[in-house]
Write a protein that holds these residues in place. Structure first.
Motif, PDB file in Angstrom:
ATOM      1  N   HIS A 173       0.860  -1.177   0.093  1.00 35.16           N
ATOM      2  CA  HIS A 173      -0.132   0.144   0.014  1.00 35.16           C
ATOM      3  C   HIS A 173       0.863   1.363  -0.057  1.00 35.16           C
ATOM      4  CE1 HIS A 173      -2.488  -3.315   1.840  1.00 35.16           C
ATOM      5  NE2 HIS A 173      -3.467  -2.678   1.305  1.00 35.16           N
ATOM      6  N   LEU A 198      -4.131   4.442  -0.815  1.00 37.55           N
ATOM      7  CA  LEU A 198      -4.990   4.854   0.305  1.00 37.55           C
ATOM      8  C   LEU A 198      -4.989   6.362   0.134  1.00 37.55           C
ATOM      9  CD1 LEU A 198      -4.330   2.297   3.135  1.00 37.55           C
ATOM     10  CD2 LEU A 198      -6.232   2.391   1.419  1.00 37.55           C
ATOM     11  N   CYS A 230     -13.209   2.877  -4.293  1.00 42.62           N
ATOM     12  CA  CYS A 230     -14.263   2.857  -3.371  1.00 42.62           C
ATOM     13  C   CYS A 230     -15.413   3.886  -3.878  1.00 42.62           C
ATOM     14  CB  CYS A 230     -13.886   3.265  -1.968  1.00 42.62           C
ATOM     15  SG  CYS A 230     -13.347   5.008  -1.946  1.00 42.62           S
ATOM     16  N   GLU A 286     -14.774  -5.870  -2.042  1.00 40.63           N
ATOM     17  CA  GLU A 286     -13.902  -6.565  -1.026  1.00 40.63           C
ATOM     18  C   GLU A 286     -12.799  -7.410  -1.545  1.00 40.63           C
ATOM     19  OE1 GLU A 286     -14.277  -5.925   2.253  1.00 40.63           O
ATOM     20  OE2 GLU A 286     -12.908  -7.493   3.196  1.00 40.63           O
ATOM     21  N   TRP A 323      -9.311  -5.403  -2.232  1.00 36.54           N
ATOM     22  CA  TRP A 323      -8.302  -5.186  -1.409  1.00 36.54           C
ATOM     23  C   TRP A 323      -7.345  -6.082  -0.879  1.00 36.54           C
ATOM     24  CZ3 TRP A 323      -9.489  -0.442  -2.136  1.00 36.54           C
ATOM     25  CH2 TRP A 323     -10.684   0.054  -2.059  1.00 36.54           C
ATOM     26  N   LYS A 363      -8.862   3.669  -2.424  1.00 39.88           N
ATOM     27  CA  LYS A 363      -9.607   3.815  -1.388  1.00 39.88           C
ATOM     28  C   LYS A 363      -9.305   5.138  -0.761  1.00 39.88           C
ATOM     29  CE  LYS A 363     -12.049   1.907   2.801  1.00 39.88           C
ATOM     30  NZ  LYS A 363     -12.012   0.811   3.745  1.00 39.88           N
ATOM     31  N   VAL A 407      -9.678   7.450   2.488  1.00 44.51           N
ATOM     32  CA  VAL A 407      -9.730   7.170   4.077  1.00 44.51           C
ATOM     33  C   VAL A 407      -9.888   8.549   4.690  1.00 44.51           C
ATOM     34  CG1 VAL A 407      -8.641   5.024   3.984  1.00 44.51           C
ATOM     35  CG2 VAL A 407      -7.453   7.177   4.441  1.00 44.51           C
ATOM     36  N   GLU A 413      -7.488   5.261   9.836  1.00 42.24           N
ATOM     37  CA  GLU A 413      -8.045   4.367   9.097  1.00 42.24           C
ATOM     38  C   GLU A 413      -7.182   3.854   8.097  1.00 42.24           C
ATOM     39  OE1 GLU A 413     -11.542   6.105   7.042  1.00 42.24           O
ATOM     40  OE2 GLU A 413     -11.773   4.344   5.853  1.00 42.24           O
ATOM     41  N   HIS A 420      -6.514  -0.343   7.554  1.00 39.05           N
ATOM     42  CA  HIS A 420      -6.792  -0.913   6.521  1.00 39.05           C
ATOM     43  C   HIS A 420      -5.543  -1.853   6.079  1.00 39.05           C
ATOM     44  CE1 HIS A 420      -8.522  -1.536   2.143  1.00 39.05           C
ATOM     45  NE2 HIS A 420      -7.217  -1.691   1.922  1.00 39.05           N
ATOM     46  N   LYS A 458      -5.396  -4.920   8.196  1.00 36.12           N
ATOM     47  CA  LYS A 458      -6.352  -5.847   7.853  1.00 36.12           C
ATOM     48  C   LYS A 458      -5.823  -6.701   6.377  1.00 36.12           C
ATOM     49  CE  LYS A 458     -11.436  -6.387   7.106  1.00 36.12           C
ATOM     50  NZ  LYS A 458     -12.456  -5.906   6.984  1.00 36.12           N
ATOM     51  N   TYR A 459      -5.556  -5.736   5.687  1.00 37.22           N
ATOM     52  CA  TYR A 459      -5.292  -6.622   4.390  1.00 37.22           C
ATOM     53  C   TYR A 459      -3.801  -6.675   3.665  1.00 37.22           C
ATOM     54  CZ  TYR A 459     -10.355  -5.447   3.495  1.00 37.22           C
ATOM     55  OH  TYR A 459     -11.796  -5.277   3.699  1.00 37.22           O
TER      56      TYR A 459
END
Lengths: 418, 418
Positions: free
Chosen positions: A231, A265, A292, A307, A310, A322, A324, A329, A333, A336-337
């Motif tokens: 990212h 992001l 998004c 979903e 990502w 995305k 944010v 945030e 992200h 999580k990913y």
């Protein structure tokens, strides 16, 4: 001899060689690497002839153009392999380094010394140059190596390993330092993965499928290489002109590699100003954009990101974007990913840069630079055998040091434990 | 909730805590360790009451006296656990150390920083003090921990983890830093061993059976601890009076531990002079001797040593002895039967000492000292979570540093890859 016996025999030859390799001097290792390079160049025609058989078989089997390209050898590529060997010869020998040494209150002198791992197994796919690269790094770090390349490249690998093994042996390396598993049945890998008594570490190199198979089935310790869902987070304090250069570089300079960016992001405060300029540039470079809902409202050419997007390593000219609300945030992200490979923040805010460096858990975390620098060459390690995405033993690009272990040597004068 | 769901829930709590633990400050960690120590002392009666239940159940089940002794807690042992926590609080925090930092030609500043591993799983047997020791080391190194002790100690472990978890949380550590798998079914371990998404490393502590089960079945990376078939080789140039002291120490000072000597190798040139003196001393200390035919011809009380003896970790007052022709034969014997734990040579010959240090592949290699020094305390690491006999990640005694990983942080100023 059945497959089981065949693989065990190879492994026991490698283990015997490893014992000798552990105490071999640097000059002999370097001389051997140079001899291997010269032998490759002198036998280019033999290698290209063998490779043509693999290419022919590959075309008949209907391999994809990108796979055929990875399989292909030509004069230039053989030269590149030879140069790689010479470069490894020029690197410092990691073995024998005294990592630290100290004296205990009872006068015991304790040193931690760098030693080889022993026998390294490399399981890889169609690229025949891995055969040479992996052998070179294992030899320089004092290990013996068991190579198991994909069936598509078997003729190339047979030719290459014959040439480099003979050259290495003539130059003084132990017989059995370089070993190729010539049997390309899947069963051979299954045997290899369980040979804890012979093999010290397995390094799978290739796609996610291969790596998962090895991680799930091996009882031999594995160093996991690979998957990078990287990212870049553009903070609202970022230099936006510079940001476009970095994002374009991270996405398009070589999209098929693991350190390329897959998801962008963008802080909401700059989305409306930044995304139109960025998308214009990316679309002109044929990058497909998926976003998004907010991104879609700003970039009309963006497709919806699901979903699944990502969580996908595209390895292609596709970018998910995305918007944010905040650094928090973005951090969530990535937590999580992300795949703990390479992550970057573009910012001019001191506190945000520090939080990103501290809080993101990845092999390489960047401020204001492209994620594409995560490799052994770019970071200055000279060469690499892969990029570890696990936390045990080695993390990030693995150079010669990452192919070593250590031992404690203790100089006593009669000490006993009270 | 079935076992699978239960273990996954525990692991996900641990993972969430690990994210917070990674950035927690040293003062909070130290304050928590001290609070845990105080809480143990204040609740000694609760712990002893719970332990009495385990002891009662153990006696009913017919556990061996040595197992019951390992299970037993008393006021002194609770104090020792509390002191252990305070000692770990006093150790340097390994997290945040800049291992190295350099500048690339393009001005990228690259630093390698020490970070926690994340979630550490400890699978152990009957000793309830491991619960406290392991939690302390994992906390100080910024990790969260999942503890899975043996069913024999479950009541003690439940009481201890409740007390230390509450104390740690009150002192500022994230909820879920210390986790006990309360289900003692074997199935819980089977689930734990496969949770690669949640657990970064598993460390089994206990007998060979437990360790083998984890190594063979885990897909989560494992650090193998354990088995030590340790040798001492008495060269013909050794100081024989000193040699007796060292051998007696290595065999009898604490025979049940992994760094105790199991096999003695004696150079043939000194066997007739040395073995009678040595055997007299060892027999007076109730050591059973087993020897090769030459040893038996010199020591009349020695039983015959079988092939099996050379490959056995007695963990008891038994010693196998072999007369060897030369250093080379000793090196070959150690290569064949050693477990790469701790090996020693007793010599005054410079060249032999150097060959032994270089050629023996083990976690710790000694000249003129007892093998009993291979542990974190004796080598100066302050504390240890076990002794690794594998070559990946950590080798030898594992202290706080061995419970960490690293990451690269890169300070850029807009660099892109050419």
């Amino acid at each position: 001899m059945n497959i089981n016996e065949y693989v065990i025999e190879k492994a026991s030859i490698a283990k015997a060689a490893a014992r000798k390799m552990a105490i071999i001097d640097t000059l002999t290792k370097n001389k051997s690497l140079i001899a291997m390079a010269d032998a490759l160049l002198q036998n280019t025609d033999v290698i290209l002839k063998a490779n043509e058989v693999d290419m022919e078989n590959g075309r008949k089997k209907g391999l994809s153009p990108s796979l055929l390209d990875r399989l292909l050898l030509d004069t230039k590529r053989v030269e590149a392999m030879a140069n790689g060997l010479k470069e490894v010869a020029a690197l410092d020998d990691p073995i024998g380094e005294v990592i630290r040494m100290w004296k205990r209150p009872n006068n015991l002198k304790v040193g931690q010394i760098r030693v080889p791992l022993g026998v390294i197994g490399i399981i890889y796919e169609a690229r025949p140059n891995v055969t040479v690269d992996a052998a070179a790094l294992c030899i320089k770090s004092g290990n013996s190596v068991i190579l198991r390349g994909g069936s598509e490249a078997i003729n190339s690998n047979l030719a290459i390993t014959k040439i480099i093994s003979e050259a290495a042996e003539s130059a003084g390396l132990p017989k059995g330092t370089i070993n190729l598993i010539e049997n390309t049945d899947r069963e051979a890998v299954n045997v290899l993965m369980k040979l804890n008594e012979y093999i010290d570490v397995l390094i799978p190199r290739g796609g996610a499928g291969l790596i998962n198979t090895v991680v799930k089935n091996a009882t031999v310790p594995v160093i996991e290489t690979g998957v990078g869902i990287c990212h870049i987070y553009v903070d609202d304090s970022a230099d936006l002109i510079n940001a476009i250069d970095i994002i374009v570089n991270a996405k398009t300079q070589r999209p098929a590699v693991c350190n390329a960016m897959e998801t962008l992001l963008v802080n909401k405060n700059i989305a409306k100003e930044f995304l139109p300029k960025l998308s214009k540039k990316l679309l002109s470079l044929n990058v497909e954009l998926r976003g998004c809902p907010i991104v879609q409202s700003i970039i009309k050419d963006a497709k919806p990101a699901t979903e699944q997007d990502w969580a996908t390593e595209y390895l292609d000219l596709i970018l998910s974007i995305k918007v944010v609300d905040s650094l928090d945030e973005a951090l969530d992200h990535i937590y999580k990913y992300g795949t703990k490979h390479s992550e970057a923040i573009l910012t001019n805010n001191y506190s945000n840069s520090q939080r990103f460096l501290n809080e993101v858990d990845a092999a390489a975390v960047y401020v204001n630079a492209s994620t594409r620098f995560t490799d052994g060459g770019a970071l200055g390690f000279g060469a690499e055998i892969g990029i570890s995405t696990q936390k045990l033993h080695a993390r990030g690009p693995m150079g010669l040091k990452e192919l070593t272990s250590s031992k404690y040597i203790i100089y006593g004068e009669g000490q006993i434990r009270e």
